[in-house]
Design an enzyme around this catalytic site. Structure first.
Site, PDB file in Angstrom:
ATOM      1  N   ARG A   1      -0.362  -8.983  13.741  1.00  0.00           N
ATOM      2  CA  ARG A   1      -0.939  -8.035  12.775  1.00  0.00           C
ATOM      3  C   ARG A   1      -1.750  -8.771  11.708  1.00  0.00           C
ATOM      4  O   ARG A   1      -2.793  -8.295  11.275  1.00  0.00           O
ATOM      5  CB  ARG A   1       0.173  -7.183  12.146  1.00  0.00           C
TER       6      ARG A   1
ATOM      7  N   ARG B   1      11.658  -5.156   4.980  1.00  0.00           N
ATOM      8  CA  ARG B   1      11.314  -3.741   4.705  1.00  0.00           C
ATOM      9  C   ARG B   1      12.276  -2.805   5.434  1.00  0.00           C
ATOM     10  O   ARG B   1      12.599  -2.980   6.596  1.00  0.00           O
ATOM     11  CB  ARG B   1       9.882  -3.465   5.166  1.00  0.00           C
TER      12      ARG B   1
ATOM     13  N   ARG C   1      -9.427   0.432   8.911  1.00  0.00           N
ATOM     14  CA  ARG C   1      -8.916  -0.900   9.267  1.00  0.00           C
ATOM     15  C   ARG C   1     -10.014  -1.795   9.823  1.00  0.00           C
ATOM     16  O   ARG C   1      -9.759  -2.963  10.095  1.00  0.00           O
ATOM     17  CB  ARG C   1      -7.866  -0.780  10.370  1.00  0.00           C
TER      18      ARG C   1
ATOM     19  N   LYS D   1       0.836  -1.217   0.000  1.00  0.00           N
ATOM     20  CA  LYS D   1       0.000   0.000   0.000  1.00  0.00           C
ATOM     21  C   LYS D   1       0.868   1.264   0.000  1.00  0.00           C
ATOM     22  O   LYS D   1       0.655   2.174  -0.792  1.00  0.00           O
ATOM     23  CB  LYS D   1      -0.921   0.012   1.244  1.00  0.00           C
TER      24      LYS D   1
ATOM     25  N   ARG E   1      11.436  -0.879  10.965  1.00  0.00           N
ATOM     26  CA  ARG E   1      10.380  -0.586  11.948  1.00  0.00           C
ATOM     27  C   ARG E   1      10.437  -1.584  13.099  1.00  0.00           C
ATOM     28  O   ARG E   1      10.651  -2.777  12.868  1.00  0.00           O
ATOM     29  CB  ARG E   1       9.016  -0.685  11.265  1.00  0.00           C
TER      30      ARG E   1
HETATM   31  P1  ADP Z   1       2.287  -1.854   3.256  1.00  0.00           P
HETATM   32  O1  ADP Z   1       2.313  -0.342   3.180  1.00  0.00           O
HETATM   33  O2  ADP Z   1       1.079  -2.445   2.585  1.00  0.00           O
HETATM   34  O3  ADP Z   1       2.467  -2.379   4.660  1.00  0.00           O
HETATM   35  P2  ADP Z   1       4.847  -1.631   1.811  1.00  0.00           P
HETATM   36  O4  ADP Z   1       4.436  -0.815   0.641  1.00  0.00           O
HETATM   37  O5  ADP Z   1       5.608  -0.958   2.894  1.00  0.00           O
HETATM   38  O6  ADP Z   1       3.544  -2.384   2.423  1.00  0.00           O
HETATM   39  O7  ADP Z   1       5.663  -2.892   1.263  1.00  0.00           O
HETATM   40  C1  ADP Z   1       6.231  -3.840   2.156  1.00  0.00           C
HETATM   41  C2  ADP Z   1       7.613  -4.284   1.623  1.00  0.00           C
HETATM   42  O8  ADP Z   1       7.423  -5.030   0.427  1.00  0.00           O
HETATM   43  C3  ADP Z   1       8.529  -3.121   1.282  1.00  0.00           C
HETATM   44  O9  ADP Z   1       9.855  -3.495   1.655  1.00  0.00           O
HETATM   45  C4  ADP Z   1       8.392  -2.985  -0.246  1.00  0.00           C
HETATM   46  O10 ADP Z   1       9.610  -2.521  -0.835  1.00  0.00           O
HETATM   47  C5  ADP Z   1       8.088  -4.414  -0.678  1.00  0.00           C
HETATM   48  N1  ADP Z   1       7.156  -4.493  -1.802  1.00  0.00           N
HETATM   49  C6  ADP Z   1       6.042  -3.728  -2.006  1.00  0.00           C
HETATM   50  N2  ADP Z   1       5.395  -4.117  -3.126  1.00  0.00           N
HETATM   51  C7  ADP Z   1       6.087  -5.165  -3.629  1.00  0.00           C
HETATM   52  C8  ADP Z   1       5.942  -6.018  -4.782  1.00  0.00           C
HETATM   53  N3  ADP Z   1       4.913  -5.859  -5.622  1.00  0.00           N
HETATM   54  N4  ADP Z   1       6.874  -6.986  -4.983  1.00  0.00           N
HETATM   55  C9  ADP Z   1       7.897  -7.148  -4.111  1.00  0.00           C
HETATM   56  N5  ADP Z   1       8.112  -6.387  -3.028  1.00  0.00           N
HETATM   57  C10 ADP Z   1       7.223  -5.409  -2.775  1.00  0.00           C
HETATM   58  P1  AMP Z   2       0.921   0.395   9.313  1.00  0.00           P
HETATM   59  O1  AMP Z   2       1.979   1.445   9.221  1.00  0.00           O
HETATM   60  O2  AMP Z   2      -0.288   0.695   8.474  1.00  0.00           O
HETATM   61  O3  AMP Z   2       1.464  -0.994   9.094  1.00  0.00           O
HETATM   62  O4  AMP Z   2       0.402   0.446  10.828  1.00  0.00           O
HETATM   63  C1  AMP Z   2       1.265   0.193  11.919  1.00  0.00           C
HETATM   64  C2  AMP Z   2       0.450   0.108  13.207  1.00  0.00           C
HETATM   65  O5  AMP Z   2      -0.200   1.372  13.460  1.00  0.00           O
HETATM   66  C3  AMP Z   2      -0.686  -0.922  13.212  1.00  0.00           C
HETATM   67  O6  AMP Z   2      -0.249  -2.225  13.552  1.00  0.00           O
HETATM   68  C4  AMP Z   2      -1.624  -0.321  14.267  1.00  0.00           C
HETATM   69  O7  AMP Z   2      -1.125  -0.565  15.588  1.00  0.00           O
HETATM   70  C5  AMP Z   2      -1.491   1.178  14.012  1.00  0.00           C
HETATM   71  N1  AMP Z   2      -2.482   1.662  13.015  1.00  0.00           N
HETATM   72  C6  AMP Z   2      -2.239   2.188  11.794  1.00  0.00           C
HETATM   73  N2  AMP Z   2      -3.380   2.516  11.178  1.00  0.00           N
HETATM   74  C7  AMP Z   2      -4.386   2.180  12.029  1.00  0.00           C
HETATM   75  C8  AMP Z   2      -5.810   2.238  11.957  1.00  0.00           C
HETATM   76  N3  AMP Z   2      -6.452   2.722  10.879  1.00  0.00           N
HETATM   77  N4  AMP Z   2      -6.520   1.789  13.025  1.00  0.00           N
HETATM   78  C9  AMP Z   2      -5.908   1.338  14.128  1.00  0.00           C
HETATM   79  N5  AMP Z   2      -4.578   1.211  14.251  1.00  0.00           N
HETATM   80  C10 AMP Z   2      -3.820   1.644  13.208  1.00  0.00           C
END
Ligand code: ADP
Ligand code: AMP
Length: 215
Positions: free
Chosen positions: A171, A127, A88, A13, A160
């Site tokens: 999660r 990541r 969420r 995302k 992170r």
């Molecule tokens: P989200 O925001 O949904 O938690 P991220 O965009 O941070 O996910 O992506 C998670 C990890 O996967 C990052 O390290 C990113 O570089 C990698 N990633 C994202 N999309 C792809 C893809 N289509 N193929 C391979 N790796 C990906």
């Molecule tokens: P994310 O960066 O989206 O992976 O979110 C990291 C953490 O932030 C999650 O595991 C939750 O603890 C909190 N969080 C982010 N967005 C939300 C949401 N919309 N509702 C509740 N908790 C959230």
């Protein structure tokens, strides 16, 4: 263009939201990023959210709905926005609907990225994010040119604290219990699109462009 990106943790995302922002200029609104920033700044909200985030649980709805309420009123959301990580659960989705109604806005597309769990674990554990500009990397799939250094701004990359296998399991279970059903919630609106998030980053992005370009 107002978009919601749905999908489990690690689905891509944030990666796709940044690409859309680069091309179209709509701001990426990530509740996770806003909460991490609040925690870094030691605000009351950040400290309140910390224990939930550390355990991989959802931060209480009133906190994240408050964040979105403030954020959507800002001037940069006038021509569009990308919600990443919000809503969420169904209560958040319903609250969002009311906020948007009040602001005279509506969601154009809800894009749901689906990715298999094994792949998600790999993505999350590899990541890395630039501390300075927020650019995302993956140590194997999209590594920076120089180890630990951002290609874009030279900032230091960090991992992170909740991107560890134990928190990731929690999660995922929270996602399955509370967030996955948002697909059904939005599928009746005619604006819901499910995409194969297993595809290459560029390919996923092309599919998103096809969707938003058709509007
Ligand atoms: P989200 O925001 O949904 O938690 P991220 O965009 O941070 O996910 O992506 C998670 C990890 O996967 C990052 O390290 C990113 O570089 C990698 N990633 C994202 N999309 C792809 C893809 N289509 N193929 C391979 N790796 C990906
Ligand atoms: P994310 O960066 O989206 O992976 O979110 C990291 C953490 O932030 C999650 O595991 C939750 O603890 C909190 N969080 C982010 N967005 C939300 C949401 N919309 N509702 C509740 N908790 C959230």
């Amino acid at each position: 263009m107002n978009l919601i990106l749905l999908g489990p943790p690690g689905a891509g995302k944030g990666t796709q939201a940044k690409r859309i922002t680069e091309t179209h200029g709509f701001p990426q609104i990530s509740t996770g990023d806003i909460l991490r920033e609040a925690l870094k700044n030691g605000t009351e909200m950040g400290l309140k959210a910390k224990s939930f985030m550390d355990q991989g649980k959802l931060v209480p709805d009133e906190v994240v709905i408050g964040i979105i309420d403030d954020r959507l009123r800002q001037g940069d959301c006038k021509s569009g926005l990308i919600l990443d990580g919000f809503p969420r659960n169904v209560a958040q989705a319903e609250a969002l609907g009311k906020l948007l109604d009040r602001l005279g806005k509506q969601i154009d597309f809800v894009i749901d990225l689906s990715v298999e769990e094994g792949e998600l674990v790999q993505r999350i554990c590899g990541r890395r994010t630039c501390k300075k500009c927020g650019m995302g990397y993956h140590i194997s799939f999209t590594p920076p040119v120089a180890d630990g250094i951002c290609d874009k701004c030279g900032g230091e990359l960090s991992q992170r604290s909740d991107d560890n296998e134990e928190t990731v399991k929690k999660r995922f279970s929270v996602y399955k219990e509370q967030s996955e059903q948002l697909g059904a919630f939005y599928s009746t609106t005619g604006r819901y699109r499910k995409l194969n998030g297993m595809a290459d980053i560029n390919e996923v992005y092309r599919s998103i462009e096809e969707i938003i370009g058709a509007a």
